[in-house]
Each structure stands twice: as C-alpha cells, then as structure tokens.
Design a protein around this motif. Structure first.
Motif, PDB file in Angstrom:
ATOM      1  N   GLY A  41       0.807  -1.208   0.000  1.00 55.39           N
ATOM      2  CA  GLY A  41       0.000   0.000   0.000  1.00 55.39           C
ATOM      3  C   GLY A  41       0.842   1.260   0.000  1.00 55.39           C
ATOM      4  N   PRO A  42       0.225   2.390  -0.295  1.00 57.84           N
ATOM      5  CA  PRO A  42       0.953   3.664  -0.264  1.00 57.84           C
ATOM      6  C   PRO A  42       1.310   4.041   1.161  1.00 57.84           C
ATOM      7  CG  PRO A  42      -1.397   4.040  -0.573  1.00 57.84           C
ATOM      8  CD  PRO A  42      -1.194   2.561  -0.662  1.00 57.84           C
ATOM      9  N   ALA A  43       2.399   4.782   1.303  1.00 60.23           N
ATOM     10  CA  ALA A  43       2.804   5.248   2.626  1.00 60.23           C
ATOM     11  C   ALA A  43       1.754   6.198   3.185  1.00 60.23           C
ATOM     12  CB  ALA A  43       4.158   5.944   2.537  1.00 60.23           C
ATOM     13  N   LEU A  44       1.542   6.125   4.478  1.00 60.38           N
ATOM     14  CA  LEU A  44       0.593   7.018   5.145  1.00 60.38           C
ATOM     15  C   LEU A  44       1.194   8.412   5.243  1.00 60.38           C
ATOM     16  CD1 LEU A  44      -0.517   4.533   7.934  1.00 60.38           C
ATOM     17  CD2 LEU A  44      -1.676   5.034   5.773  1.00 60.38           C
ATOM     18  N   THR A  45       0.354   9.420   5.116  1.00 58.59           N
ATOM     19  CA  THR A  45       0.870  10.785   4.962  1.00 58.59           C
ATOM     20  C   THR A  45       0.551  11.703   6.136  1.00 58.59           C
ATOM     21  OG1 THR A  45      -1.107  11.374   3.687  1.00 58.59           O
ATOM     22  CG2 THR A  45       0.840  10.652   2.443  1.00 58.59           C
ATOM     23  N   SER A  46       0.151  11.135   7.261  1.00 55.86           N
ATOM     24  CA  SER A  46      -0.040  11.946   8.464  1.00 55.86           C
ATOM     25  C   SER A  46       0.057  11.056   9.683  1.00 55.86           C
ATOM     26  CB  SER A  46      -1.402  12.663   8.452  1.00 55.86           C
ATOM     27  OG  SER A  46      -2.454  11.746   8.666  1.00 55.86           O
ATOM     28  N   ILE A  47       0.395  11.665  10.806  1.00 62.04           N
ATOM     29  CA  ILE A  47       0.428  10.925  12.070  1.00 62.04           C
ATOM     30  C   ILE A  47      -0.966  10.436  12.422  1.00 62.04           C
ATOM     31  CG2 ILE A  47       0.795  11.161  14.556  1.00 62.04           C
ATOM     32  CD1 ILE A  47       3.380  10.869  12.925  1.00 62.04           C
ATOM     33  N   GLU A  48      -1.970  11.242  12.144  1.00 61.93           N
ATOM     34  CA  GLU A  48      -3.345  10.832  12.433  1.00 61.93           C
ATOM     35  C   GLU A  48      -3.720   9.576  11.639  1.00 61.93           C
ATOM     36  OE1 GLU A  48      -2.926  15.100  13.523  1.00 61.93           O
ATOM     37  OE2 GLU A  48      -2.324  13.891  11.791  1.00 61.93           O
ATOM     38  N   ALA A  49      -3.277   9.483  10.372  1.00 60.50           N
ATOM     39  CA  ALA A  49      -3.549   8.296   9.568  1.00 60.50           C
ATOM     40  C   ALA A  49      -2.821   7.081  10.130  1.00 60.50           C
ATOM     41  CB  ALA A  49      -3.141   8.541   8.120  1.00 60.50           C
ATOM     42  N   MET A  50      -1.612   7.285  10.620  1.00 62.95           N
ATOM     43  CA  MET A  50      -0.868   6.182  11.238  1.00 62.95           C
ATOM     44  C   MET A  50      -1.566   5.694  12.502  1.00 62.95           C
ATOM     45  SD  MET A  50       3.060   7.452  10.747  1.00 62.95           S
ATOM     46  CE  MET A  50       3.779   7.576   9.089  1.00 62.95           C
ATOM     47  N   SER A  51      -2.097   6.622  13.284  1.00 60.50           N
ATOM     48  CA  SER A  51      -2.844   6.245  14.480  1.00 60.50           C
ATOM     49  C   SER A  51      -4.082   5.437  14.118  1.00 60.50           C
ATOM     50  CB  SER A  51      -3.244   7.503  15.257  1.00 60.50           C
ATOM     51  OG  SER A  51      -4.120   7.185  16.311  1.00 60.50           O
ATOM     52  N   ALA A  52      -4.806   5.868  13.115  1.00 63.59           N
ATOM     53  CA  ALA A  52      -5.996   5.130  12.677  1.00 63.59           C
ATOM     54  C   ALA A  52      -5.618   3.742  12.191  1.00 63.59           C
ATOM     55  CB  ALA A  52      -6.717   5.915  11.580  1.00 63.59           C
ATOM     56  N   TRP A  53      -4.480   3.631  11.506  1.00 72.58           N
ATOM     57  CA  TRP A  53      -4.011   2.328  11.013  1.00 72.58           C
ATOM     58  C   TRP A  53      -3.680   1.409  12.186  1.00 72.58           C
ATOM     59  CZ3 TRP A  53       0.312  -0.795  11.099  1.00 72.58           C
ATOM     60  CH2 TRP A  53       0.419  -1.759  10.081  1.00 72.58           C
ATOM     61  N   LEU A  54      -3.047   1.936  13.224  1.00 73.81           N
ATOM     62  CA  LEU A  54      -2.727   1.124  14.399  1.00 73.81           C
ATOM     63  C   LEU A  54      -4.000   0.617  15.072  1.00 73.81           C
ATOM     64  CD1 LEU A  54       0.198   3.182  15.984  1.00 73.81           C
ATOM     65  CD2 LEU A  54       0.373   0.966  14.826  1.00 73.81           C
ATOM     66  N   GLN A  55      -5.020   1.442  15.119  1.00 75.00           N
ATOM     67  CA  GLN A  55      -6.278   1.003  15.701  1.00 75.00           C
ATOM     68  C   GLN A  55      -6.928  -0.078  14.834  1.00 75.00           C
ATOM     69  OE1 GLN A  55      -8.740   4.372  17.258  1.00 75.00           O
ATOM     70  NE2 GLN A  55      -6.924   5.601  16.781  1.00 75.00           N
ATOM     71  N   SER A  56      -6.806   0.045  13.518  1.00 74.51           N
ATOM     72  CA  SER A  56      -7.318  -0.996  12.620  1.00 74.51           C
ATOM     73  C   SER A  56      -6.541  -2.292  12.801  1.00 74.51           C
ATOM     74  CB  SER A  56      -7.232  -0.522  11.168  1.00 74.51           C
ATOM     75  OG  SER A  56      -8.081   0.576  10.928  1.00 74.51           O
ATOM     76  N   LEU A  57      -5.254  -2.174  13.079  1.00 74.84           N
ATOM     77  CA  LEU A  57      -4.440  -3.359  13.360  1.00 74.84           C
ATOM     78  C   LEU A  57      -4.977  -4.096  14.582  1.00 74.84           C
ATOM     79  CD1 LEU A  57      -1.763  -5.098  13.236  1.00 74.84           C
ATOM     80  CD2 LEU A  57      -0.779  -3.348  14.728  1.00 74.84           C
ATOM     81  N   LEU A  58      -5.251  -3.365  15.651  1.00 71.85           N
ATOM     82  CA  LEU A  58      -5.788  -4.001  16.859  1.00 71.85           C
ATOM     83  C   LEU A  58      -7.132  -4.670  16.560  1.00 71.85           C
ATOM     84  CD1 LEU A  58      -4.932  -1.333  19.589  1.00 71.85           C
ATOM     85  CD2 LEU A  58      -3.686  -3.434  19.038  1.00 71.85           C
ATOM     86  N   ASP A  59      -7.962  -4.020  15.750  1.00 68.66           N
ATOM     87  CA  ASP A  59      -9.225  -4.632  15.349  1.00 68.66           C
ATOM     88  C   ASP A  59      -8.983  -5.940  14.599  1.00 68.66           C
ATOM     89  OD1 ASP A  59     -10.674  -2.528  16.446  1.00 68.66           O
ATOM     90  OD2 ASP A  59     -10.839  -1.452  14.544  1.00 68.66           O
ATOM     91  N   ALA A  60      -7.997  -5.935  13.707  1.00 66.46           N
ATOM     92  CA  ALA A  60      -7.746  -7.097  12.852  1.00 66.46           C
ATOM     93  C   ALA A  60      -7.297  -8.312  13.647  1.00 66.46           C
ATOM     94  CB  ALA A  60      -6.699  -6.745  11.791  1.00 66.46           C
ATOM     95  N   VAL A  61      -6.610  -8.085  14.770  1.00 62.94           N
ATOM     96  CA  VAL A  61      -6.130  -9.217  15.578  1.00 62.94           C
ATOM     97  C   VAL A  61      -7.025  -9.487  16.779  1.00 62.94           C
ATOM     98  CG1 VAL A  61      -3.745  -8.932  14.855  1.00 62.94           C
ATOM     99  CG2 VAL A  61      -4.552  -7.747  16.912  1.00 62.94           C
ATOM    100  N   GLY A  62      -8.088  -8.719  16.929  1.00 68.17           N
ATOM    101  CA  GLY A  62      -9.026  -8.957  18.014  1.00 68.17           C
ATOM    102  C   GLY A  62      -8.515  -8.553  19.381  1.00 68.17           C
ATOM    103  N   VAL A  63      -7.751  -7.476  19.430  1.00 69.07           N
ATOM    104  CA  VAL A  63      -7.199  -6.984  20.697  1.00 69.07           C
ATOM    105  C   VAL A  63      -7.858  -5.659  21.045  1.00 69.07           C
ATOM    106  CG1 VAL A  63      -5.129  -6.063  21.821  1.00 69.07           C
ATOM    107  CG2 VAL A  63      -4.990  -8.176  20.487  1.00 69.07           C
ATOM    108  N   GLU A  64      -8.403  -5.580  22.230  1.00 67.96           N
ATOM    109  CA  GLU A  64      -9.073  -4.352  22.671  1.00 67.96           C
ATOM    110  C   GLU A  64      -8.094  -3.324  23.220  1.00 67.96           C
ATOM    111  OE1 GLU A  64     -12.238  -3.362  22.451  1.00 67.96           O
ATOM    112  OE2 GLU A  64     -12.647  -5.175  21.265  1.00 67.96           O
ATOM    113  N   ARG A  65      -7.020  -3.798  23.882  1.00 68.34           N
ATOM    114  CA  ARG A  65      -6.161  -2.897  24.636  1.00 68.34           C
ATOM    115  C   ARG A  65      -4.730  -3.406  24.576  1.00 68.34           C
ATOM    116  NH1 ARG A  65      -7.096   1.031  28.505  1.00 68.34           N
ATOM    117  NH2 ARG A  65      -5.843   1.018  30.412  1.00 68.34           N
ATOM    118  N   ALA A  66      -3.782  -2.504  24.355  1.00 72.38           N
ATOM    119  CA  ALA A  66      -2.386  -2.918  24.191  1.00 72.38           C
ATOM    120  C   ALA A  66      -1.455  -1.855  24.739  1.00 72.38           C
ATOM    121  CB  ALA A  66      -2.071  -3.166  22.714  1.00 72.38           C
ATOM    122  N   MET A  67      -0.236  -2.269  25.026  1.00 70.95           N
ATOM    123  CA  MET A  67       0.846  -1.335  25.305  1.00 70.95           C
ATOM    124  C   MET A  67       1.455  -0.931  23.973  1.00 70.95           C
ATOM    125  SD  MET A  67       4.313  -2.013  27.543  1.00 70.95           S
ATOM    126  CE  MET A  67       5.704  -0.882  27.509  1.00 70.95           C
TER     127      MET A  67
END
Length: 269
Positions: free
Chosen positions: A66-92
């Motif tokens: 995929g294309p590189a993310l172009t903002s910190i906010e987009a990276m944060s949203a991607w990290l939250q989607s990652l947690l959704d994808a693995v079924g994790v509610e809360r992480a360090m």
C-alpha cells in the motif's frame, strides 16, 4: 504474521512465537525509513516472556503493501485498525521517533485502547531541517548517510555492541536502503514530512491518561532530550529515562538497556 488492513496486506513480526491475543499485547512501532526489524532483540524477549508481540511494518515499509501514510493521524488510525484485525481491545504501545508520535496520537484519540505508552527517541515538535528534507527528496542515498551519521553516538561502537564484529551504523544504513528499494518513491521524504507537519502533539500529550515512559538517548542529535521536555511535562505522571552514551538509534546502540527499561516498565503494577 500477515493481515489485511484497509484492503492491503500488512505484516507484523511476532517475536518468533505465534501471536496469542489472550496474552497482554505489546505493539512496537518503527520510525522513518525503518521497519519491524529495528526491534529485533526487544520483541523476541517480550514474546518469550509472557506477551503477545506485534512489531508492525507501516504501509509502504518492509513487507506491508500500500501507499505510505501521509499523516500521524492516519498512522494512528491504522494502528487502531491493526488491533481490530487481531481482536485486541487494549495494548501497550512502544514507538520510536516517527512511531512515537503515532503511538502518542493513538493514546490520546483512543485512550480505551492503550494500556501503557513508551515513547523512544521522541520529541515534539519533531522538526526536520530543510537540508535533510531536500536531500530526502532529491538525493535519498545522501539523506540515508546523513541520518545514520547523526543517529549514532559514535562512528566506532564498542565491539560488544551488540556482538563482536557487528557494524551498527552499517546495519542501519543497509536497512534504510532496503526499505527504499522495496517501498514507494520518495518514502524517506514522505516520512520526514509527516513528522515535520504533525501539530497535535501538545493537545495529545495533555489528553494521555495511561502510564507513560519517555526513553531518550543522552547523545541523540536527531531528537535531543531537551526536545522531549515539553512532552514530559504535558503528559500526566510521565517518567523520563535517559540511556547514557546512546544516540537516536537506541535499540541498536544500547539494546540491553532499552530492553531492561521497556520490560521493567511493562511489568510495573
């Protein structure tokens, strides 16, 4: 481990063990022109000592498509989607440099999802010089050399760092070259522009409510410890730990000290 996030294939290194979402999860987030491998020692130790590990490759980096993310906010949203994808509610979350800003933004915008926050080699604002931005856009090889000279505390690390004959600067330089070869055009410039443009750090820091550690290299020229002082004051209860004799590439220059600080922080009550 391969996942699908926002329609693209995404890779996470799990520390040499199968990811188990029932364990406490630790997400390791890399910096500009890097990938998951910068956390090699730390991730393996966590994975073999009771934690589920996800060391990410952001889109366009390493093995993630995929294309590189172009903002910190987009990276944060991607990290939250990652947690959704693995079924994790809360992480360090543990983030280095650019990754520290993404982790910070996530802790502020989705506080229910972040149990602990470690900001490694961080600063706010994370300004990038015009000379480095120009080199990243027009002469990426030169930009890679510039960053590696500035990111390490010495050109000749002691032979035991982290093993006899190991070329710390050479390994970091080669990783950035590989990320460049595999990634989209002008990736380094995109990453630096993301750091340079992020403007929500003060508000994000004030919104963080989880235990937070700032882990800084005493000889860091890319993000000097003084540049993180504002974050340390703005984040309620944040602690700062300085790794003596280390530059910006803390995980490679002082891997054991970084591991000790992060693992100790994760284990606190």
């Amino acid at each position: 481990m391969l996942l699908r996030i926002d329609g693209n294939e995404a890779y996470c290194y799990t520390g040499g063990k199968r990811f188990d979402a029932s364990l406490p999860t630790v997400v390791f987030v890399h910096g500009a022109q890097n990938d998951h491998s910068v956390w090699a020692l730390q991730t393996r130790y966590f994975a073999h000592h009771g934690y589920g590990v996800l060391a990410v490759d952001f889109p366009g980096h390493g093995r993630s498509a995929g294309p590189a993310l172009t903002s910190i906010e987009a990276m944060s949203a991607w990290l939250q989607s990652l947690l959704d994808a693995v079924g994790v509610e809360r992480a360090m979350l543990i983030g280095h440099s650019m990754g520290s800003l993404a982790a910070l933004e996530t802790a502020a915008s989705a506080p229910q999802r972040v149990a602990r926050l470690a900001l490694v080699g961080t600063a706010y604002p994370m300004r990038v010089s015009e000379a480095l931005l120009d080199a990243a856009l027009h002469d990426e090889a030169r930009a890679i050399d510039m960053v590696n000279i500035w990111s390490h505390s010495t050109m000749s690390p002691k032979p035991s760092c982290p093993a006899p004959g190991f070329n710390v600067i050479g390994a970091s330089r080669r990783l950035m070259q590989q990320v460049s070869q595999r990634g989209p055009d002008h990736l380094f410039h995109t990453d630096f522009s993301v750091c340079n443009a992020y403007g929500n750090g003060e508000a994000a820091a004030a919104a963080v409510r989880c235990p937070t550690l700032l882990l800084l290299g005493s000889r860091d020229m890319m993000t000097p410890p003084r540049a993180a002082a504002g974050l340390g004051k703005a984040i309620a209860g944040a602690r700062t730990c300085r790794i003596e004799g280390s530059g910006h590439a803390l995980m490679a220059e002082q891997p054991d000290a970084v591991l000790e600080a992060l693992y100790g922080f994760a284990r606190e009550d």
